[in-house]
Enzyme design. Structure first.
Site, PDB file in Angstrom:
ATOM      1  N   GLY A 113      33.383  32.572  29.093  1.00 51.95           N
ATOM      2  CA  GLY A 113      32.452  32.027  30.283  1.00 51.95           C
ATOM      3  C   GLY A 113      31.212  31.882  30.339  1.00 51.95           C
ATOM      4  N   GLY A 128      29.513  34.083  27.584  1.00 54.24           N
ATOM      5  CA  GLY A 128      30.428  33.871  26.299  1.00 54.24           C
ATOM      6  C   GLY A 128      31.240  34.416  26.084  1.00 54.24           C
ATOM      7  CB  ILE A 129      33.295  32.831  23.396  1.00 56.11           C
ATOM      8  CG1 ILE A 129      32.132  31.921  23.771  1.00 56.11           C
ATOM      9  CG2 ILE A 129      34.714  32.622  22.839  1.00 56.11           C
ATOM     10  CD1 ILE A 129      32.132  30.750  22.397  1.00 56.11           C
ATOM     11  CB  VAL A 130      36.367  37.260  25.750  1.00 55.14           C
ATOM     12  CG1 VAL A 130      37.211  38.862  25.443  1.00 55.14           C
ATOM     13  CG2 VAL A 130      35.508  37.764  26.541  1.00 55.14           C
ATOM     14  CG  ASP A 150      29.901  38.385  37.770  1.00 56.23           C
ATOM     15  OD1 ASP A 150      30.355  37.309  38.597  1.00 56.23           O
ATOM     16  OD2 ASP A 150      30.169  37.873  36.420  1.00 56.23           O
TER      17      ASP A 150
END
Length: 986
Positions: free
Chosen positions: A704, A707-709, A820
């Site tokens: 997203g 960031g990256i998960v 959000d």
């Protein structure tokens, strides 16, 4: 003489008594009206509501009150207070208006139960309390003395319990409307005993059982409404065919089974038959052709089979034929084109085949035409718009061939043109691109050819899709005249020339796909001025030049595909700031230089995003292929001896570089634990290097703008979610980040995803969270599993997520605004308990040291509160709005944007749907929008959540409830019978 005096005394006394009675009664009615005003206004009513209802010493003053009518004795005989609005309740003093003949207090917001004092109004002829919020059981006993009552309208309230039976004894009652409530149980057999009833409305309740055949005894009945949200057993009673005076029969969406009784053909006065959205089977009885007065026939959304009977050619009064979503087969009979009054023909999603009648539309009356998803062939009838009134022309997903008729291009009444997925060929009539009212033109996946006209207009056009055809020539500069255009798809054609700069001057444009053509020249610089863009695909062309400067202005852009072109120059460094960009494809071009790092570049897979650029250097690699290639190319001009020396040096250098690289890698691995630091907020039996080892492509579970998960499996057997933040953070040296993240790490609530700790070095921050094995609510609602998320689970998730947000807004220290809230940020653990995630990060992800700013991130598209557009600020009521959107997702089962037409979000779609209902009510609206994948849901519960959702998404922030109020409402639903009798089975 004495007799005359006595007579005069009696006369004087009588006159005085009469005068006193009039005065007393007049003031009694005045007092009652003032009491009504006090009780009915309520705290929320506007100041001017009933403002002319004021005390006066004049005997007739009350007769001039708005909505009040008096008789010659100054007694109130009619009270009509409609659309004031009022927010209170009906007080007992209503019973003092004993001469009242007409009580109409509809379209207000009156609440509570009806007072028993209404029983005193024995002169009533009309009782209209429709469109209010009255609740409890309907007190049928109040009507016992209302022997003159002719009309009782309680439509659209919140009455519950069984239907009142006392009203059956009202011999003069002609109109009974109890629809749009929560009445449950069965329809009483006694309802067949009404003597004068002409209108009976029981639709949109929670009624069950079989529809009594005895209702056929109502010989005076003209309209019968039984459908919408009731869930009966069995089918349409054949005895209904004997109701000789019936004009309208509505039994839509009420779980009917079986076949349509042929006996309905005896209803020769019937003008409307609505039995859509049921489980009816079998064929259409030919006997229905005897209903010579029939104007509207809706059989849609059933399991009916067979062909349309030829005998229907007798139905010359038909204006509406809705047969869509059944299993009809065969051809559309030629007589349909001869029906002189037909306005609406909607037969989509059936198995009709062969050609359409050539004279279809020749009657000059057509308004709506939709034959999508059949097996129809042949040419499109030329006279569909002979009426000049045709609004929708939809033939998608068939096998039509030949050209689009010229008449379509001259049909200025059209609002939708959808002919995609056929075998149409030839040029498009130029007029198609100049129709003033068309909102969507969809011509994709055909064999249409020729050039687009140089004159293009259309003030309403929002979507233009010409994909996968054979269009040639240049893209017209006049495209910029489409000022309302939001989505433009010209891909997979044979367009040539340059992209007109005016395309990106269209003010509302959000999506552009011009891929797969033969376009040349540079990317227009005007693209950087269109901040509304969310997706741009210019791939598979011959575009050249550099990417225009200023791309960072496109802060809403999430997809950018420039692959397979001849674009050169450096990869723009400013892409690092495009925080919404999650999909980037620059492959197969001529980019040079070194790929930038950091910021949003951390989201992209370098090997895919930048592949096929031979002169592009990647960071952190031992050598740059292009530099080495250029060096070798130049040495070829030298002597063989020099060439050998250079090659030898190159080989030696390569060996040395490999050795150095191996050494560096080993050294990095050796010192990795020293480069990364773990800060834990609870006891964790893991090390920093355990976390870092999990940062691999195969472990990615989400990407997203933030960031990256990654999913991280620790050596001790536990799983964690690792979020690698994207932005300008400076890692462990950012003391503002550390302070805020440590504050978040202290939050403990069972419905908030726990932050376990973080790992950081000087460049990067990795957040460690509890791992949620069941993913996000968004995945369950909008993925393949959505149909398995039953209503009870959806309601439970809503309550739990609301509790998490409530804690953040009201009980956390410090208080936190999420900023959000969306379905993808509500995660589900192994027991499907909801946990609010990604809270409080937006304020420091992109602007270290500016954590006090409330406007650094507004949220996600479709969830953003409307006030953000002009304030650029968010507060807790912004979170409430976003949560209301999530509630609508739970009810409707659709994404907040992208499924309702371009530029329309889920809130706008709900409001539009409500405005289009012929009889708007909460029940009707919920049934119109509820997720069709749900089966067996309690209607009262769905309506309750829907009402809460609509409160949350009110346009003005102060009008929205707090999250504490939302939790209270969700955990205190209205009392109702939640047995299987209260379930709706769609």
């Amino acid at each position: 003489m004495r007799i005359r005096v006595s007579y005069l005394l009696v006369l004087c006394f009588t006159l005085i008594w009469f005068r006193w009675t009039v005065v007393y009664s007049s003031f009694s009615d005045l007092d009652a009206l003032l009491k009504l005003k006090e009780s009915m206004k309520g705290a929320k009513a506007k100041h001017h509501a009933l403002e002319d209802w004021k005390f006066s010493t004049s005997l007739s003053a009350h007769c001039s009150f708005s909505g009040v009518t008096c008789d010659q004795n100054l007694r109130v005989v009619a009270l009509n207070v409609t659309l004031v609005p009022l927010f209170g309740h009906l007080p007992p003093e209503i019973g003092l208006l004993e001469k009242l003949e007409n009580l109409t207090i509809s379209m207000n917001n009156l609440t509570d139960q009806l007072p028993s004092d209404l029983a005193s109004l024995t002169s009533l002829k009309v009782l209209n309390i429709s469109h209010n919020l009255f609740s409890g059981q309907f007190p049928g006993n109040i009507t016992v003395g209302m022997t003159e009552l002719e009309a009782l309208d309680a439509y659209d309230n919140s009455f519950s319990g069984p239907l009142p039976e006392e009203i059956v004894k009202l011999e003069k009652l002609k109109y009974l409307h109890l629809a749009g409530n929560y009445f449950s149980g069965t329809i009483p057999e006694s309802y067949s005993e009404f003597q004068s009833l002409e209108f009976l409305g029981l639709n949109a309740n929670s009624l069950t059982g079989r529809v009594p055949e005895s209702l056929a005894k109502l010989k005076t009945l003209k309209e019968l409404h039984l459908g919408y949200s009731n869930a009966y057993e069995g089918g349409i009673p054949p005895a209904f065919g004997s109701m000789e005076n019936l004009r309208l029969l509505e039994m839509a969406n009420c779980n009917l089974t079986g076949e349509i009784p042929p006996s309905l053909g005896n209803l020769t006065k019937l003008h409307s038959l609505f039995v859509q959205m049921n489980n009816l089977t079998g064929t259409i009885p030919p006997e229905l052709s005897s209903m010579m007065s029939l104007m509207s026939l809706d059989l849609s959304i059933n399991d009916l089979t067979g062909e349309i009977p030829e005998s229907f050619s007798k139905l010359k009064n038909l204006t509406l034929m809705n047969f869509f979503q059944n299993k009809f087969r065969g051809s559309l009979p030629s007589f349909i084109g001869d029906l002189p009054n037909l306005e609406t023909l909607q037969v989509w999603e059936n198995n009709f085949s062969f050609v359409l009648p050539h004279n279809l539309g020749g009657n000059g009356r057509f308004l709506y035409f939709d034959v999508t998803k059949n097996h129809l062939t042949g040419l499109i009838p030329p006279d569909l718009c002979k009426s000049g009134r045709l609004k929708t022309f939809i033939i998608t997903d068939n096998f039509f061939r030949g050209p689009i008729p010229k008449g379509i291009g001259e049909c200025r009444s059209l609002t939708k043109i959808r002919v995609a997925n056929n075998f149409l060929d030839g040029p498009v009539p130029p007029g198609v691109f100049q129709l003033p009212s068309v909102t969507i033109t969809e011509l994709s996946n055909n064999r249409l050819n020729g050039e687009l006209p140089s004159v293009i207009s259309g003030e309403s056009l929002g979507t233009l899709t010409l994909s996968n055809n054979l269009f040639t020539g240049k893209i017209p500069a006049a495209m910029k005249n489409l000022r309302a255009l939001q989505s433009l798809s010209l891909d997979a054609n044979e367009f040539i020339g340059e992209i007109p700069g005016g395309v990106f001057e269209i003010p509302m444009l959000t999506k552009v796909n011009i891929s797969g053509n033969n376009l040349t020249g540079p990317i227009p610089t005007t693209i950087t001025h269109r901040a509304s863009l969310t997706a741009v695909d210019l791939s598979r062309n011959n575009l050249a030049g550099e990417v225009p400067k200023g791309m960072k202005n496109l802060m809403d852009l999430s997809i950018l595909n420039l692959s397979r072109n001849e674009i050169s120059g450096p990869v723009p460094d400013e892409i690092r700031f495009m925080t919404s960009l999650t999909t980037l494809d620059l492959s197969s071009n001529n980019f040079t230089g070194t790929v930038p790092t950091g910021g949003q570049f951390l989201v992209f897979n370098y090997d895919k995003t930048f592949a096929g650029n031979p002169n592009l250097c990647f960071p952190h690699r031992a050598s740059c292929p292009s530099v080495l290639y250029d060096s070798l190319r130049k040495t070829r001009a030298k002597t063989a001896r020099v060439r050998a020396i250079v090659i030898g040096i190159a080989l030696a250098t390569a060996v040395l570089l490999v050795a150095v690289t191996v050494h560096v890698v080993r050294k990095r691995r050796l010192h990795r634990a020293q480069a990364w630091k773990l800060t834990a907020f609870q006891r964790l039996e893991i090390k920093a290097e355990d976390v870092v080892e999990c940062l691999k492509e195969e472990n990615i579970i989400g990407k997203g703008g933030a960031g990256i998960v990654y999913r991280g499996s620790m050596p001790n057997g536990t799983d964690v979610a690792i979020k690698r933040l994207v932005g300008q953070g400076s890692g462990r040296n950012d003391y503002g980040f550390r302070a805020e993240i440590e504050t978040l790490g202290k939050i403990r609530h069972r419905n908030i995803m726990r932050l376990l700790g973080y790992v950081s070095n000087k460049d990067t921050n990795l957040l460690l969270y509890e791992y949620m094995p069941n993913g996000s609510l968004g995945e369950w609602l909008h993925g393949a599993k959505g149909g398995h998320l039953r209503w009870e689970m959806r309601y439970k998730i809503a309550v739990e997520a609301a509790r998490g947000l409530c804690y953040m807004h009201h009980d956390c220290s410090p208080l936190i605004i999420h900023r959000d809230v969306k379905s993808n940020n509500i995660l589900l653990d192994a027991d499907f308990e909801a946990h609010v995630a990604d809270f409080g990060l937006a304020k420091f992800l992109y602007d270290p040291g500016a954590s006090q700013s409330m406007s650094s991130i507004a949220g996600s598209y479709g969830y953003i509160a409307p006030e953000y557009a002009y304030t650029l600020k968010v507060d807790e009521k912004s979170d409430v709005y976003s949560f209301g959107v999530v509630l609508l997702e739970l009810i409707i089962g659709r994404k907040p944007v992208g499924e309702f037409g371009d530029g329309v979000d889920i809130v706008g779609w709900v409001n539009k749907t409500m405005s289009e209902l012929s009889q708007p009510s909460d029940t009707a609206l919920v049934l119109a929008v509820v997720d069709p994948r749900l089966s067996g849901y309690p209607l009262t519960s769905v309506i309750h959540m829907f009402n809460i959702a609509m409160m949350c998404v009110k346009e003005m922030g102060p009008a929205r409830p707090t999250m504490r109020e939302v939790v209270h409402m969700l955990t205190n639903p209205p009392q109702s019978n939640t047995s299987t009798q209260d379930l709706i089975n769609l």
